[in-house]
Scaffold this motif. Structure first.
Motif, PDB file in Angstrom:
ATOM      1  N   TYR A  96      12.501  10.070   4.596  1.00 63.26           N
ATOM      2  CA  TYR A  96      11.526  10.807   5.403  1.00 63.26           C
ATOM      3  C   TYR A  96      10.103  10.423   4.996  1.00 63.26           C
ATOM      4  O   TYR A  96       9.257  10.102   5.854  1.00 63.26           O
ATOM      5  N   PHE A  97       9.825  10.433   3.688  1.00 65.62           N
ATOM      6  CA  PHE A  97       8.465  10.119   3.235  1.00 65.62           C
ATOM      7  C   PHE A  97       8.138   8.646   3.424  1.00 65.62           C
ATOM      8  O   PHE A  97       6.976   8.291   3.663  1.00 65.62           O
ATOM      9  N   ARG A 116       4.286   5.396   9.263  1.00 66.90           N
ATOM     10  CA  ARG A 116       3.587   5.900  10.453  1.00 66.90           C
ATOM     11  C   ARG A 116       2.081   5.960  10.222  1.00 66.90           C
ATOM     12  O   ARG A 116       1.280   5.730  11.140  1.00 66.90           O
ATOM     13  N   ASP A 117       1.683   6.226   8.965  1.00 69.34           N
ATOM     14  CA  ASP A 117       0.271   6.359   8.633  1.00 69.34           C
ATOM     15  C   ASP A 117      -0.367   5.048   8.173  1.00 69.34           C
ATOM     16  O   ASP A 117      -1.496   5.042   7.668  1.00 69.34           O
ATOM     17  N   ALA A 140       0.866  -1.179   0.000  1.00 73.20           N
ATOM     18  CA  ALA A 140       0.000   0.000   0.000  1.00 73.20           C
ATOM     19  C   ALA A 140       0.904   1.230   0.000  1.00 73.20           C
ATOM     20  O   ALA A 140       1.801   1.343   0.837  1.00 73.20           O
ATOM     21  N   LEU A 141       0.674   2.152  -0.948  1.00 74.99           N
ATOM     22  CA  LEU A 141       1.518   3.329  -1.091  1.00 74.99           C
ATOM     23  C   LEU A 141       0.744   4.601  -0.763  1.00 74.99           C
ATOM     24  O   LEU A 141      -0.347   4.826  -1.317  1.00 74.99           O
ATOM     25  N   ALA A 142       1.296   5.411   0.114  1.00 69.12           N
ATOM     26  CA  ALA A 142       0.752   6.751   0.328  1.00 69.12           C
ATOM     27  C   ALA A 142       1.157   7.639  -0.850  1.00 69.12           C
ATOM     28  O   ALA A 142       2.143   7.367  -1.535  1.00 69.12           O
ATOM     29  N   ALA A 166       5.792   5.080  -0.086  1.00 72.64           N
ATOM     30  CA  ALA A 166       5.152   6.268  -0.652  1.00 72.64           C
ATOM     31  C   ALA A 166       5.390   6.346  -2.153  1.00 72.64           C
ATOM     32  O   ALA A 166       6.415   5.879  -2.665  1.00 72.64           O
ATOM     33  N   ALA A 167       4.434   6.932  -2.856  1.00 72.67           N
ATOM     34  CA  ALA A 167       4.556   7.257  -4.276  1.00 72.67           C
ATOM     35  C   ALA A 167       4.467   8.769  -4.411  1.00 72.67           C
ATOM     36  O   ALA A 167       3.720   9.429  -3.679  1.00 72.67           O
ATOM     37  N   PHE A 168       5.220   9.325  -5.363  1.00 66.27           N
ATOM     38  CA  PHE A 168       5.324  10.767  -5.501  1.00 66.27           C
ATOM     39  C   PHE A 168       4.365  11.304  -6.566  1.00 66.27           C
ATOM     40  O   PHE A 168       4.141  10.669  -7.606  1.00 66.27           O
TER      41      PHE A 168
END
Length: 267
Positions: free
Chosen positions: A144-145, A151-152, A121-123, A157-159
């Motif tokens: 950092y991301f 944390r979430d 799962a990617l934010a 993460a995906a940009f």
């Protein structure tokens, strides 16, 4: 016990070699997986190091010298390993000084890696990398991301670029499937070596490919998504932001077949 190495210009690195690099951030690198003493996409790794060296330092090591340094490190270890080759210049960062010589090459080997099994799962995070075409070091934002995403409750993460388009992941390229065609995001990204291997082998297999804008609003109309890097040609992604995505096992299998069609070659 496996024998892994840290070499500078083909020889074991000393403390004096490594100490100035402890906090250095003006360098670039390539990462690769060695299997049976051989690698895939050697030409792509050499081209990456060459072009990035010219961009950052105005000069590059000859390919044959790079190959000899890589070969020395590979021959010192087990048949299967991970390898990172980092190019830097002795003046370092925070200076306009030029070494006036060819840059140095630091080669580090370690345990082989295959990447996570997924699905992930990617934010989504609004972010654009500086010099996106260069695989450079010192990118604090990526870690950092990643940590913010974890944390979430996400895996990574995906940009999103300034136009709201999905571009890449923290350490990954993104690829999508619309049911018949492999879709690559139209955005400024680092073209990964695994991505390039997969693309040229998909061409040889006659699989349709397209480069087009992909936004979060487009995700419900897609049939699958993966991330890929030097570890793996495809880890399935089951959610990006709030949008679920199908498992698309056939898509992942297609990417793996394309990757494995690239021959392993001696350095």
């Amino acid at each position: 016990m496996p024998s892994f190495v840290v070499h500078r210009n083909g020889r074991p690195a000393t403390t004096d070699d490594l100490a100035p690099l402890a906090f250095a951030g003006y360098a670039h690198f390539t990462a690769l997986q060695v299997r049976g003493g051989r690698v895939r996409g050697l030409d792509l790794h050499l081209e990456r190091l060459r072009s990035a060296s010219v961009e950052l330092f105005g000069r590059a090591l000859p390919d044959e010298r790079v190959r000899s340094f890589l070969r020395t490190a590979i021959e010192a270890g087990p048949a299967d390993l991970s390898l990172t080759a980092t190019v830097y210049s002795r003046p370092g960062e925070f200076t306009a000084a030029d070494a006036g010589t060819e840059p140095d090459l630091l080669v580090r080997t370690g345990l082989p890696a295959d990447g996570p099994s997924g699905p992930l799962a990617l934010a989504t995070v609004p972010y654009e990398r500086v010099l996106p075409a260069v695989k450079h070091v010192g990118e604090v934002a990526k870690t950092y991301f990643l940590r913010q995403a974890a944390r979430d409750g996400y895996d990574d993460a995906a940009f999103l670029d300034r136009r709201g388009r999905l571009s890449e992941g923290t350490i990954w390229n993104l690829a999508f499937w619309d049911g018949t065609t492999v879709v690559w995001p139209a955005a400024d990204v680092l073209t990964g070596t695994t991505m390039s291997i997969v693309r040229r082998q998909l061409d040889r297999l006659g699989v349709p490919q397209d480069v087009r804008d992909v936004t979060p609003d487009d995700l419900p109309g897609l049939a699958g998504a993966v991330v890929m890097n030097s570890w793996t040609p495809g880890v399935p992604v089951h959610r990006i932001g709030s949008a679920p995505l199908p498992a698309a096992a056939s898509f992942v299998g297609l990417l793996r077949r394309a990757y494995e069609a690239e021959p392993l070659a001696a350095v």
